[in-house]
Motif scaffolding. Structure first.
Motif, PDB file in Angstrom:
ATOM      1  N   PRO A  88      40.607  61.210  81.776  1.00 48.47           N
ATOM      2  CA  PRO A  88      40.816  62.544  81.211  1.00 48.47           C
ATOM      3  C   PRO A  88      41.381  63.543  82.213  1.00 48.47           C
ATOM      4  N   ASP A  89      41.155  63.293  83.518  1.00 46.78           N
ATOM      5  CA  ASP A  89      41.661  64.245  84.509  1.00 46.78           C
ATOM      6  C   ASP A  89      42.979  63.794  85.129  1.00 46.78           C
ATOM      7  N   GLY A  90      43.674  62.850  84.465  1.00 49.42           N
ATOM      8  CA  GLY A  90      44.958  62.401  84.968  1.00 49.42           C
ATOM      9  C   GLY A  90      46.107  63.247  84.472  1.00 49.42           C
ATOM     10  N   LEU A  91      47.311  62.912  84.921  1.00 50.62           N
ATOM     11  CA  LEU A  91      48.520  63.559  84.431  1.00 50.62           C
ATOM     12  C   LEU A  91      48.663  63.285  82.941  1.00 50.62           C
ATOM     13  N   VAL A  92      49.032  64.285  82.176  1.00 52.87           N
ATOM     14  CA  VAL A  92      49.244  64.070  80.751  1.00 52.87           C
ATOM     15  C   VAL A  92      50.537  63.273  80.567  1.00 52.87           C
ATOM     16  N   LEU A  93      50.453  62.207  79.785  1.00 53.90           N
ATOM     17  CA  LEU A  93      51.619  61.363  79.550  1.00 53.90           C
ATOM     18  C   LEU A  93      52.673  62.135  78.761  1.00 53.90           C
ATOM     19  N   LYS A  94      53.843  62.298  79.380  1.00 55.90           N
ATOM     20  CA  LYS A  94      54.976  62.938  78.723  1.00 55.90           C
ATOM     21  C   LYS A  94      56.200  62.053  78.919  1.00 55.90           C
ATOM     22  N   GLN A  95      57.263  62.367  78.193  1.00 54.22           N
ATOM     23  CA  GLN A  95      58.434  61.495  78.214  1.00 54.22           C
ATOM     24  C   GLN A  95      59.005  61.321  79.615  1.00 54.22           C
ATOM     25  N   GLY A  96      59.005  62.387  80.400  1.00 52.09           N
ATOM     26  CA  GLY A  96      59.531  62.293  81.750  1.00 52.09           C
ATOM     27  C   GLY A  96      58.767  61.292  82.597  1.00 52.09           C
ATOM     28  N   LEU A  97      57.453  61.255  82.435  1.00 52.03           N
ATOM     29  CA  LEU A  97      56.628  60.303  83.181  1.00 52.03           C
ATOM     30  C   LEU A  97      56.902  58.880  82.699  1.00 52.03           C
ATOM     31  N   ALA A  98      57.050  58.720  81.388  1.00 50.35           N
ATOM     32  CA  ALA A  98      57.388  57.397  80.846  1.00 50.35           C
ATOM     33  C   ALA A  98      58.737  56.928  81.394  1.00 50.35           C
ATOM     34  N   ASN A  99      59.706  57.828  81.453  1.00 50.27           N
ATOM     35  CA  ASN A  99      61.021  57.488  82.010  1.00 50.27           C
ATOM     36  C   ASN A  99      60.889  57.011  83.454  1.00 50.27           C
ATOM     37  N   GLN A 100      60.091  57.714  84.217  1.00 50.91           N
ATOM     38  CA  GLN A 100      59.895  57.374  85.632  1.00 50.91           C
ATOM     39  C   GLN A 100      59.261  55.994  85.782  1.00 50.91           C
ATOM     40  N   LEU A 101      58.217  55.729  84.990  1.00 47.71           N
ATOM     41  CA  LEU A 101      57.503  54.459  85.092  1.00 47.71           C
ATOM     42  C   LEU A 101      58.335  53.288  84.587  1.00 47.71           C
ATOM     43  N   SER A 102      59.303  53.561  83.721  1.00 49.15           N
ATOM     44  CA  SER A 102      60.126  52.479  83.180  1.00 49.15           C
ATOM     45  C   SER A 102      61.027  51.861  84.247  1.00 49.15           C
ATOM     46  N   LEU A 103      61.129  52.505  85.406  1.00 52.09           N
ATOM     47  CA  LEU A 103      61.947  51.991  86.502  1.00 52.09           C
ATOM     48  C   LEU A 103      61.167  51.047  87.418  1.00 52.09           C
ATOM     49  N   CYS A 104      59.850  50.948  87.197  1.00 55.50           N
ATOM     50  CA  CYS A 104      59.021  50.084  88.034  1.00 55.50           C
ATOM     51  C   CYS A 104      59.200  48.615  87.659  1.00 55.50           C
ATOM     52  N   GLN A 105      58.945  47.755  88.620  1.00 52.58           N
ATOM     53  CA  GLN A 105      58.989  46.307  88.381  1.00 52.58           C
ATOM     54  C   GLN A 105      57.610  45.732  88.100  1.00 52.58           C
ATOM     55  N   ASN A 106      56.605  46.219  88.820  1.00 55.33           N
ATOM     56  CA  ASN A 106      55.239  45.711  88.659  1.00 55.33           C
ATOM     57  C   ASN A 106      54.251  46.875  88.645  1.00 55.33           C
ATOM     58  N   MET A 107      53.344  46.850  87.665  1.00 57.82           N
ATOM     59  CA  MET A 107      52.315  47.884  87.562  1.00 57.82           C
ATOM     60  C   MET A 107      50.991  47.253  87.166  1.00 57.82           C
ATOM     61  N   ILE A 108      49.915  47.871  87.594  1.00 59.31           N
ATOM     62  CA  ILE A 108      48.573  47.503  87.147  1.00 59.31           C
ATOM     63  C   ILE A 108      48.004  48.670  86.367  1.00 59.31           C
ATOM     64  N   PHE A 109      47.452  48.385  85.200  1.00 55.00           N
ATOM     65  CA  PHE A 109      46.746  49.385  84.398  1.00 55.00           C
ATOM     66  C   PHE A 109      45.251  49.061  84.450  1.00 55.00           C
ATOM     67  N   ILE A 110      44.445  50.034  84.818  1.00 59.63           N
ATOM     68  CA  ILE A 110      42.993  49.864  84.812  1.00 59.63           C
ATOM     69  C   ILE A 110      42.420  50.655  83.638  1.00 59.63           C
ATOM     70  N   CYS A 111      41.748  49.958  82.733  1.00 57.61           N
ATOM     71  CA  CYS A 111      41.140  50.611  81.576  1.00 57.61           C
ATOM     72  C   CYS A 111      39.684  50.931  81.883  1.00 57.61           C
ATOM     73  N   GLY A 112      39.355  52.198  81.872  1.00 55.23           N
ATOM     74  CA  GLY A 112      37.976  52.591  82.093  1.00 55.23           C
ATOM     75  C   GLY A 112      37.107  52.265  80.887  1.00 55.23           C
ATOM     76  N   HIS A 113      35.818  52.298  81.095  1.00 52.26           N
ATOM     77  CA  HIS A 113      34.861  52.076  80.014  1.00 52.26           C
ATOM     78  C   HIS A 113      33.553  52.714  80.437  1.00 52.26           C
ATOM     79  N   TYR A 114      32.649  52.862  79.514  1.00 55.28           N
ATOM     80  CA  TYR A 114      31.363  53.492  79.799  1.00 55.28           C
ATOM     81  C   TYR A 114      31.610  54.894  80.377  1.00 55.28           C
ATOM     82  N   LYS A 115      31.042  55.162  81.556  1.00 56.18           N
ATOM     83  CA  LYS A 115      31.240  56.463  82.199  1.00 56.18           C
ATOM     84  C   LYS A 115      32.411  56.457  83.180  1.00 56.18           C
ATOM     85  N   GLY A 116      33.116  55.332  83.242  1.00 55.13           N
ATOM     86  CA  GLY A 116      34.268  55.262  84.145  1.00 55.13           C
ATOM     87  C   GLY A 116      34.113  54.170  85.186  1.00 55.13           C
ATOM     88  N   ILE A 117      34.877  54.282  86.264  1.00 56.51           N
ATOM     89  CA  ILE A 117      34.835  53.286  87.338  1.00 56.51           C
ATOM     90  C   ILE A 117      34.310  53.940  88.606  1.00 56.51           C
TER      91      ILE A 117
END
Length: 225
Positions: A88-117
């Motif tokens: 909830p305290d991260g950058l809000v996903l907007k098109q510009g951020l999606a455009n930026q991330l689309s240039l990456c080759q490898n990414m890891i997504f960590i999905c939180g659960h419960y109260k977080g990590i």
């Protein structure tokens, strides 16, 4: 592009990537989405991956050992430009951020659960935190799926007509203009004459005018970003 997604409930997302643009992009070899069950990295007897928070309070926290074990294994196999945690305290996903991330080759997504990590994971491994809105979900899986979809559709070749993604809402800071298809007249409602004129220059000007009008009416905040 490769996206590794670490989750407590990976089956929640598996069907999402089996359809539509994400599936076509995977079949074309443009993207590989790999889901990792955090329970597989637990050394506890019952594959436990959570623990009580220091200091007390309600809720549980994803434990540091299985999560870092998973991250270390992945990062030993390849280099990742981004390790993203959905919060909830991260950058809000907007098109510009999606455009930026689309240039990456490898990414890891960590999905939180419960109260977080455990906060130490965020300090040591996470390079970017993302939020998809000011509300709380039961876990980061839906946020991960939304973010992945926003990125994958931008990969050249993922969409049949690549120019389509460039005319989506938010790409130029505006909402998209109204669109119409056949028939030209339906239930007393007609498609604007200009769209049937065949004059590309006038159509382009009309679409821009409508995009500005719609943005001013429905999302004026976009004009001030």
């Amino acid at each position: 592009m490769r996206i590794d997604i670490i989750s407590v409930v990976p089956n929640l997302m598996s069907s999402f990537f089996e359809y539509s643009i994400c599936k076509r992009a995977a079949n074309a070899g443009l993207v590989e989405v790999v889901l990792h069950d955090l329970h597989d990295f637990s050394t506890k007897k019952h594959k436990q991956i959570d623990d009580y928070p220091f200091g007390g309070g309600a809720g549980m926290v994803i434990a540091i050992e299985p999560l870092t074990r998973c991250l270390d294994q992945l990062m030993s196999e390849r280099t990742y430009e981004e390790v993203i945690f959905f919060s909830p305290d991260g950058l809000v996903l907007k098109q510009g951020l999606a455009n930026q991330l689309s240039l990456c080759q490898n990414m890891i997504f960590i999905c939180g659960h419960y109260k977080g990590i455990d906060e130490r994971v965020r300090e040591k491994y996470v390079t970017k935190e993302i939020s998809i809105g000011d509300y709380v979900l039961s876990g980061g899986e839906l946020a991960a799926a939304v973010t992945a979809d926003a990125i994958i559709r931008l990969i050249p070749g993922a969409i049949g007509d690549e120019s389509s993604a460039l005319t989506d809402s938010f790409q130029d800071g505006l909402l998209a203009p109204p669109v119409y298809t056949r028939p030209a007249s339906f239930d007393g409602m007609d498609v604007p004459e200009i769209l049937r004129s065949g004059n590309d220059k006038l159509i382009e000007a009309w679409r821009h005018e409508q995009a500005v009008k719609r943005t001013m009416e429905r999302r004026p905040d976009l004009l001030h970003d």
